[in-house]
Design an enzyme around this catalytic site. Structure first.
Site: not given
Ligand code: GLU
Length: 309
Positions: A259, A64, A241, A67, A189
């Site tokens: 993650v 993430s 989050y 992002k 993504y």
């Molecule tokens: N590729 C992970 C997902 O879409 C990213 C989530 C993350 O890093 O928080 O679940």
């Protein structure tokens, strides 16, 4: 900045053997193979000096943290059009939650939860799978390193098990939040999440955020000072989050976690910092990465509420 070198080395020494180390993400099978024993840290000071320790040069899945870079790319293409489809409020929900979407008309709370990130990536994908090349080009340019690449095994593993993300994409498509075919948006993504970088590369790529949008290495303006401020504000309020408030309380710096166990943190005017330790808290943030940032921020007096930073 002799102190910084010592502090970074001491933190890495402590984190090498710290317990508990958190739980490695296993909902993406390929990530479950990574050992929780890793710890790496890279701190790049304003003058470009790099202080690294532990596994700072080992590549990991940025997940993430991507992002943030996808948002930079989408903003540079579409400007404030991004905010027509994604909000700027902390979600208070899990990173992959679907519940808010129904209650809020298919508009994700922010660009850093999965739904918001998929909606942002859709602006880049525009119906093709090519968008991943643009995100990768941006990251390589910022890091000054063309060797940065997508880990194909992780991308495949995510695509094969990404049922929740597919649900989020399809749900938003039903609301008209995303334009392109869901499959190609998700493909971009999954690939952006599977980009592999080391702490050193990540800290280099984040430097523009510590310096008002200007990459001090090249002197190039990556984003305007106003956009840099806004990106930092989003990282501070939404970067972890449903633990974003807790992270601001503990550390006090804008940061984005993933993650894979990586966190990019920004000490405005002072440093770009990347930490990596794959064991996660229940909310999906690196346990030792967060602890290391808390120690570093305290030892250096780096927090956005310090008038002298
Ligand atoms: N590729 C992970 C997902 O879409 C990213 C989530 C993350 O890093 O928080 O679940």
């Amino acid at each position: 900045m002799a102190d910084l070198a010592r502090i970074v080395a001491e933190i890495a020494g402590r984190m090498a053997h710290a317990k508990p180390r958190g739980t490695v993400a296993d909902y993406i099978p390929e990530l479950a193979k990574v050992s929780a024993d890793h710890f790496g840290i890279a701190v790049i000071a304003a003058d470009g000096t790099e202080h690294v320790a532990g596994d700072a040069d080992t590549a990991f899945s940025i997940q993430s943290v991507s992002k943030l870079f996808a948002l930079v790319e989408a903003l540079s293409r579409g400007g404030d059009r991004v905010w027509d489809r994604v909000g700027r409020e902390p979600s208070g929900s899990a990173f992959n939650s679907i519940v808010q979407l129904e209650a809020e008309g298919g508009r994700p709370r922010n660009p850093f939860i999965n739904a918001g990130a998929i909606a942002v990536t859709d602006l880049i994908a525009q119906g093709t799978r090519e968008g991943i090349g643009d995100i990768l080009r941006l990251i390589r340019g910022l890091a000054g390193d063309d060797s940065i690449a997508v880990d194909g095994a992780v991308a495949y593993s995510e695509a094969a098990t990404g049922f929740r993300n597919a649900a989020l994409g399809n749900y938003m498509k039903a609301f008209g939040t995303i334009d392109g075919p869901v499959a190609s948006t998700l493909d971009v993504y999954f690939h952006q999440c599977a980009i592999a970088m080391s702490c050193r590369q990540l800290a280099r790529a984040g430097r523009f955020l510590a310096h008002g949008g200007v990459d001090p290495r090249s002197g190039r303006s990556v984003v305007s000072p106003e956009r840099a401020r806004r990106l930092n504000a989003l990282m501070l309020t939404c970067g972890h989050y449903d633990a974003s408030g807790e992270f601001a309380f503990q550390v006090g710096l804008p940061a984005k976690s993933g993650v894979g166990g990586g966190i990019l943190a920004i000490a405005p005017g002072r440093a770009s910092i990347a930490v990596w330790s794959p064991g996660l808290s229940p909310q999906g943030n690196s346990l030792l990465g967060t602890a290391a940032l808390e120690e570093l921020a305290q030892a250096m007096g780096w927090n956005v509420f310090n008038p002298d930073i």
